[in-house]
Design a protein around this motif. Structure first.
Motif, PDB file in Angstrom:
ATOM      1  N   GLN A  50      70.908  30.363 104.025  1.00  0.00           N
ATOM      2  CA  GLN A  50      70.318  31.287 104.581  1.00  0.00           C
ATOM      3  C   GLN A  50      69.865  31.259 105.825  1.00  0.00           C
ATOM      4  OE1 GLN A  50      67.355  32.223 101.723  1.00  0.00           O
ATOM      5  NE2 GLN A  50      68.927  33.958 100.430  1.00  0.00           N
ATOM      6  N   GLN A  51      69.326  29.751 105.966  1.00  0.00           N
ATOM      7  CA  GLN A  51      68.641  29.311 107.306  1.00  0.00           C
ATOM      8  C   GLN A  51      69.803  29.201 108.339  1.00  0.00           C
ATOM      9  OE1 GLN A  51      66.173  25.724 107.515  1.00  0.00           O
ATOM     10  NE2 GLN A  51      64.848  26.641 105.699  1.00  0.00           N
ATOM     11  N   GLN A  52      71.097  28.796 107.952  1.00  0.00           N
ATOM     12  CA  GLN A  52      72.212  28.461 108.800  1.00  0.00           C
ATOM     13  C   GLN A  52      72.613  30.099 109.289  1.00  0.00           C
ATOM     14  OE1 GLN A  52      73.857  25.906 109.543  1.00  0.00           O
ATOM     15  NE2 GLN A  52      74.029  27.320 111.227  1.00  0.00           N
ATOM     16  N   MET A  53      72.403  30.949 108.253  1.00  0.00           N
ATOM     17  CA  MET A  53      72.718  32.428 108.879  1.00  0.00           C
ATOM     18  C   MET A  53      71.757  32.897 109.844  1.00  0.00           C
ATOM     19  SD  MET A  53      73.683  34.314 105.289  1.00  0.00           S
ATOM     20  CE  MET A  53      74.537  33.545 104.308  1.00  0.00           C
ATOM     21  N   LEU A  54      70.417  32.370 109.669  1.00  0.00           N
ATOM     22  CA  LEU A  54      69.155  32.963 110.427  1.00  0.00           C
ATOM     23  C   LEU A  54      69.635  32.052 111.996  1.00  0.00           C
ATOM     24  CD1 LEU A  54      66.714  34.128 111.068  1.00  0.00           C
ATOM     25  CD2 LEU A  54      65.430  32.293 110.088  1.00  0.00           C
ATOM     26  N   ALA A  55      69.876  31.143 111.821  1.00  0.00           N
ATOM     27  CA  ALA A  55      70.518  30.468 113.156  1.00  0.00           C
ATOM     28  C   ALA A  55      71.585  31.054 113.948  1.00  0.00           C
ATOM     29  CB  ALA A  55      70.715  28.963 113.049  1.00  0.00           C
ATOM     30  N   VAL A  56      72.376  31.377 113.187  1.00  0.00           N
ATOM     31  CA  VAL A  56      73.660  32.108 113.860  1.00  0.00           C
ATOM     32  C   VAL A  56      73.096  33.615 114.477  1.00  0.00           C
ATOM     33  CG1 VAL A  56      75.815  33.263 113.597  1.00  0.00           C
ATOM     34  CG2 VAL A  56      75.344  31.143 112.282  1.00  0.00           C
ATOM     35  N   GLY A  57      72.389  34.289 113.595  1.00  0.00           N
ATOM     36  CA  GLY A  57      71.764  35.511 114.097  1.00  0.00           C
ATOM     37  C   GLY A  57      70.779  35.389 115.284  1.00  0.00           C
ATOM     38  N   VAL A  73      61.223  35.400 109.143  1.00  0.00           N
ATOM     39  CA  VAL A  73      62.562  35.564 109.698  1.00  0.00           C
ATOM     40  C   VAL A  73      62.882  36.636 110.733  1.00  0.00           C
ATOM     41  CG1 VAL A  73      64.683  36.643 108.739  1.00  0.00           C
ATOM     42  CG2 VAL A  73      63.246  35.090 107.335  1.00  0.00           C
ATOM     43  N   GLU A  74      62.057  37.524 110.720  1.00  0.00           N
ATOM     44  CA  GLU A  74      62.188  38.621 112.017  1.00  0.00           C
ATOM     45  C   GLU A  74      61.806  38.053 113.423  1.00  0.00           C
ATOM     46  OE1 GLU A  74      62.518  42.646 110.774  1.00  0.00           O
ATOM     47  OE2 GLU A  74      60.809  43.261 112.578  1.00  0.00           O
ATOM     48  N   GLU A  75      60.514  37.218 113.219  1.00  0.00           N
ATOM     49  CA  GLU A  75      60.015  36.719 114.461  1.00  0.00           C
ATOM     50  C   GLU A  75      61.156  35.645 114.975  1.00  0.00           C
ATOM     51  OE1 GLU A  75      55.596  35.656 115.405  1.00  0.00           O
ATOM     52  OE2 GLU A  75      56.308  35.148 113.389  1.00  0.00           O
ATOM     53  N   ASN A  76      61.803  34.978 114.191  1.00  0.00           N
ATOM     54  CA  ASN A  76      62.867  33.923 114.553  1.00  0.00           C
ATOM     55  C   ASN A  76      63.892  34.609 115.113  1.00  0.00           C
ATOM     56  OD1 ASN A  76      63.326  30.888 113.489  1.00  0.00           O
ATOM     57  ND2 ASN A  76      61.707  32.054 112.101  1.00  0.00           N
ATOM     58  N   LEU A  77      64.381  35.878 114.578  1.00  0.00           N
ATOM     59  CA  LEU A  77      65.580  36.539 115.235  1.00  0.00           C
ATOM     60  C   LEU A  77      65.160  37.311 116.689  1.00  0.00           C
ATOM     61  CD1 LEU A  77      67.014  38.338 112.189  1.00  0.00           C
ATOM     62  CD2 LEU A  77      67.941  36.541 113.841  1.00  0.00           C
ATOM     63  N   PRO A 130      72.674  41.029 105.135  1.00  0.00           N
ATOM     64  CA  PRO A 130      71.718  42.084 104.800  1.00  0.00           C
ATOM     65  C   PRO A 130      70.447  40.914 104.125  1.00  0.00           C
ATOM     66  CG  PRO A 130      73.830  42.256 103.762  1.00  0.00           C
ATOM     67  CD  PRO A 130      73.942  41.168 104.779  1.00  0.00           C
ATOM     68  N   VAL A 131      70.809  39.739 103.510  1.00  0.00           N
ATOM     69  CA  VAL A 131      69.715  38.959 102.950  1.00  0.00           C
ATOM     70  C   VAL A 131      68.720  38.767 104.068  1.00  0.00           C
ATOM     71  CG1 VAL A 131      70.983  36.596 103.463  1.00  0.00           C
ATOM     72  CG2 VAL A 131      69.302  36.892 101.597  1.00  0.00           C
ATOM     73  N   LEU A 132      69.096  38.593 105.262  1.00  0.00           N
ATOM     74  CA  LEU A 132      68.078  38.315 106.225  1.00  0.00           C
ATOM     75  C   LEU A 132      67.054  39.690 106.364  1.00  0.00           C
ATOM     76  CD1 LEU A 132      69.826  36.698 109.162  1.00  0.00           C
ATOM     77  CD2 LEU A 132      68.622  35.480 107.287  1.00  0.00           C
ATOM     78  N   GLU A 133      67.676  40.745 106.062  1.00  0.00           N
ATOM     79  CA  GLU A 133      66.775  41.926 106.140  1.00  0.00           C
ATOM     80  C   GLU A 133      65.731  42.152 105.076  1.00  0.00           C
ATOM     81  OE1 GLU A 133      68.919  45.823 106.655  1.00  0.00           O
ATOM     82  OE2 GLU A 133      67.076  46.497 107.399  1.00  0.00           O
ATOM     83  N   GLU A 134      66.439  41.441 103.789  1.00  0.00           N
ATOM     84  CA  GLU A 134      65.626  41.584 102.501  1.00  0.00           C
ATOM     85  C   GLU A 134      64.339  40.676 102.704  1.00  0.00           C
ATOM     86  OE1 GLU A 134      67.882  40.453  99.347  1.00  0.00           O
ATOM     87  OE2 GLU A 134      69.592  42.029  99.747  1.00  0.00           O
TER      88      GLU A 134
END
Ligand code: ATP
Ligand code: MG
Lengths: 292, 326, 233
Positions: free
Chosen positions: C139-146, C93-97, C122-126
């Motif tokens: 969650q993937q959608q949030m990741l994409a937005v992030g 997740v972090e690499e994606n961001l 917060p879920v992305l940090e978890e």
């Protein structure tokens, strides 16, 4: 008996290193760019030939010749990608394959004109006196090959896993559109990857030339065997190329040692054909069957 | 398949049939024999590469099987050469069936690599299985064909012109087969496969069977070419399985125009003549080929025939946007 | 701030968009709606440089981006959150961001954006060390937005962010768009969920068969459902 077997295994590892280094470039370029590089065997041989020029004709010491040749081959890879592959990015896979086939024909025959057909010795400066390790014997140049190959493989692994460009490579590999959208210059990553593959093939050619001789006649078989390794290991898989390369080296060495040397070169193909008979999707399931 | 092309093919055959009446130069006759030989090969390769759209790099294997079958049958078993030609074709077709069954299931890249691997395996086996194939030495003094009726010899193939007409006959058979293929439902099927696998399936064409059939026909024709080659050159060695034949055929198909009937003939003529007459540049010949293959692929993807057809169509105002075909 | 003037674009010889003109103002939320296959995704891809316009101009902040590469366009401040998320599923997740900030050279700034995103989601940090492929769709959608926000954009293009999400998650996405808006970032929002889009947007364009068939205040379009229905089929 056991000692002979161990000796064959050791020899197989050395050969496996050659295969692995050639196959890594092939698999990365295939996985990322969808390009089957039929000129990989020629890059391999060109590395050996340039090392011959550097050590014999120019009299450079081996340790200086290696980086010099690798630097040249890096540039060769960049130029080939820029001139031949970049205009073909959106072309059909068959067309790109034809272009790399054309390149391989051109390189091989031009090398034949320039260097002649006879095999070339690379002056590595290693004494040919073998080193005994337990009951096994290994020449200095073979030991050097193993060490350098391991270093190169680890270096490439770290490059892909830890660096900015490596991360960009993985991003392009996994999801090209997203990579473009965050600003990764896809074209430059392609060029980098292709040059990396070219250089690794050349390194393999230099090492093989220092253990045996550099010979033009090995180019085609090298390409085809590298394909075998790539299929065994799974197309696009870095680890697969290493494992597949070592596997092929070992099997060949053991087969040649215990069964017959005549059919040594056939065994890899037989392996792949049998594999595909039973698992048409390849060993690691990376192959896509045609009907999706 | 358009009228222009049919006329081109007929013209090619007619000119070829009449040429020896006018030109008696022995070297010219030899060059044309080789051109016909290459034309058979290129046409047979074109079936898979052009009509099905799969790049087979193992086609030289069928040439090699045909050549070796003929060499062994005629030298060891005394089978007459003229009988060898169809038998060699059938044996190659059988090999084509086996190889096709294994490889045609594979997706594009795999197919390319595995067909190449098959040819390579066969080459290595021929090199090593000395009891049967005589290894690297190969077969020499392969007898020429002979046509006799009731002990009366009609043709003994002591002159090149007789080979010329034999090659032309095999070529005519090849062209006939390809024309039939191209015009029959096969073509609809095969082209559908090339353009769109899913669509083909939807309209009830089994792409695999279609491709296999095409592959086997191609193997049969290449086997006959190999057999002819063996009796004409009288020598066969492992190099018939080699990559250089493969490259030459591929060049001819690419340069002439893949997926057409006339294209491979055109390619064989252009390159065959260049090969034989430019022997003096023999050394750089293959380097030039390599560059040529690259240039043709990049800048003339439809081959020479595409250039002709395109010109015509543009004159007629047909081509506007759609010249962007691959 | 973003202006398309008579843009045409497509795939190879196939032309999809014909003579499209549209504007997105400073800190404005603009909705782009239209039936399936109308060319909404194609339009976003043209703006972000994934495909080239064959005619017309894309101008952003006075800068002509018509022929610019995707990298230059992200660098200029336009982020594109693509259809179907397109996260790198074999990366953490972090690499994606972090990859979202590929062009941001300032490490400190990247860390601050990362903290920011984690604060938002917060879920992305978890789950920051987990592979993105293992996240749920939402969650993937949030990741994409992030990821899109990591490039510190001034304009974000969203392509159907609500697709396939549960009502709760859709509400969350709506909140996010609002918050992005509050920060003064402009948004061009493509949505199948027309209701949602028109609620969030100031203005809206309706695209039909590659052409702009209507353009109005979001509120007026909402007030006229029968007209909207006619456009959207
Ligand atoms: N890569 C492509 N190559 C060729 N045509 C394409 C490609 N992608 C989309 N199209 C075509 O372009 C047209 C517009 O597609 P686009 O994806 O832009 O529509 P959309 O409005 O985003 O639709 P949806 O609501 O389904 O996402 C469609 O007819 C589609 O078939
Ligand atoms: Mg869309």
């Amino acid at each position: 008996m056991l000692e002979t077997a161990l000796q064959f295994i050791l020899n197989g590892i050395v050969t496996g290193c050659f295969y692995a280094l050639v196959a890594v470039g092939l698999t990365l370029v295939f996985g990322m760019m969808g390009v089957v590089n039929f000129a990989q065997g020629e890059f391999f041989v060109l590395g050996g030939m340039l090392a011959y020029v550097a050590t014999v004709q120019l009299g450079l010491p081996f340790y200086a010749a290696i980086p010099a040749v690798l630097a040249i081959m890096w540039v060769v890879g960049m130029v080939v990608d820029y001139v031949l592959l970049r205009p073909m990015r959106d072309a059909h896979m068959l067309s790109t394959a034809m272009v790399t086939i054309g390149l391989s024909i051109f390189l091989l025959n031009t090398m034949l004109l320039v260097f002649g057909a006879e095999p070339k010795n690379i002056l590595s400066g290693f004494s040919s006196k073998p080193i005994f390790m337990g009951g096994l014997l290994i020449t200095q140049s073979r030991l050097f090959t193993i060490v350098i190959s391991v270093v190169a493989i680890i270096a490439v692994h770290l490059l892909i896993a830890k660096t900015r460009v490596g991360r960009a490579m993985r991003a392009v590999f996994q999801q090209k559109e997203a990579a473009a959208l965050v600003g990764i210059p896809i074209d430059r990553i392609y060029r980098f990857t292709f040059a990396l593959g070219t250089t690794l093939a050349a390194l393999s050619g230099i090492l093989l030339g220092s253990v045996f001789v550099a010979s033009l006649s090995t180019a085609e078989l090298t390409t085809v065997k590298a394909f075998v390794v790539v299929i065994l290991g799974g197309m696009g898989s870095f680890a697969g190329a290493i494992v597949g390369g070592l596997l092929l080296g070992l099997v060949e060495s053991l087969w040649g040692g215990f069964v017959s040397t005549g059919y040594m070169d056939v065994i890899g193909f037989a392996l792949v054909i049998v594999l595909l008979l039973f698992r048409p999707r390849g060993l690691f399931g990376m192959a896509e069957a045609r009907e999706r | 398949m358009n009228r222009l092309e049919t006329r081109g093919v007929l013209l090619f055959l007619a000119l070829a049939a009449l040429a020896p009446l006018v030109i008696t130069d022995q070297f010219f006759i030899h060059v044309m024999v080789m051109v016909f030989f290459y034309a058979i090969l290129a046409s047979s390769l074109n079936l898979t590469v052009g009509f099905v759209g799969e790049l087979s790099l193992g086609h030289a294997a069928f040439l090699g099987i045909g050549a070796y079958a003929s060499a062994i049958l005629s030298t060891e078993y005394g089978l007459p050469a003229l009988a060898c030609i169809p038998v060699a074709g059938l044996l190659a077709a059988l090999a084509g069936l086996v190889i096709g069954l294994i490889t045609l299931h594979l997706e594009g890249h795999f197919f390319v690599l595995i067909t190449l691997a098959f040819a390579e395996v066969l080459r290595l086996i021929v090199n090593n299985w000395i009891e049967v194939t005589r290894g690297p030495l190969g077969f020499s003094s392969i007898p020429p064909p002979r046509l006799s009726i009731g002990g009366h010899v009609l043709m003994d193939f002591s002159s090149r012109v007789q080979f010329y007409y034999l090659a032309l006959a095999v070529l005519a058979v090849t062209i006939g087969v390809v024309l039939l293929y191209a015009q029959s439902a096969f073509r609809v099927g095969a082209v559908a496969v090339r353009e769109n696998r899913r669509l083909a399936k939807a309209v009830g064409i089994d792409p695999f069977r279609q491709a296999l059939l095409t592959f086997v026909i191609g193997a049969f024709l290449a086997g006959m070419a190999g057999s002819f080659y063996a009796h004409y050159i009288t020598f066969v060695g492992p190099e018939v399985f080699g990559f250089s034949f493969m490259v030459t055929m591929l060049m001819m198909v690419a340069l002439g125009g893949k997926g057409t009937v006339l294209g491979p003939l055109l390619g064989a003529l252009l390159i065959g003549v260049a090969l034989e007459y430019l022997r003096f540049i023999n050394e750089i010949r293959l380097s030039v080929f390599g560059i040529l293959l690259i240039l043709v692929t990049m800048y003339l993807p439809q081959g020479a025939i595409g250039l002709l057809a395109w010109r015509r169509m543009r004159k007629a105002g047909i081509v506007k946007v759609s010249a962007v075909t691959r | 701030m973003l202006e398309l003037k008579g843009v045409s674009a497509g795939y190879g010889p196939v032309e999809i968009l014909r003579d499209v003109s549209l504007q997105v103002g400073e800190a404005e939320v603009v909705a782009l709606v239209g039936p399936n296959g109308a060319g909404k995704t194609t339009l976003l891809k043209t703006i972000s440089g994934l495909i080239r316009a064959t005619a017309g101009n894309v101008v952003y902040d006075g800068q002509d981006l018509t022929r610019a590469s995707a990298a230059v366009i992200v660098g200029a401040g336009i982020a594109h959150c693509p259809e179907e998320r397109k996260v790198w599923s074999h990366m953490s997740v972090e690499e994606n961001l972090e990859l979202g900030a590929y062009l941001v050279r300032d490490r400190g700034a990247v860390r601050r954006s990362l903290q920011d995103i984690y604060g938002e989601f917060p879920v992305l940090e978890e789950r920051r060390t987990e592979l993105a492929g293992r996240l749920s769709g939402g969650q993937q959608q949030m990741l994409a937005v992030g990821r899109a926000l990591m490039s510190q954009p001034k304009l974000v293009l969203f392509d159907e962010p609500s697709l396939g999400l549960s009502p709760i998650l859709i509400r969350q996405i709506a909140t996010i768009v609002e918050r992005i808006h509050q920060r003064g970032i402009a948004v061009l929002l493509v949505e199948q969920n027309v209701d949602l889009a028109l609620r969030l947007a100031n203005r809206a364009y309706v695209l039909g068969s590659g052409k702009v068939v209507a353009e109005d205040k979001a509120s007026s379009l909402r007030a006229n459902p029968s007209l909207l229905k006619a456009y959207l089929g």
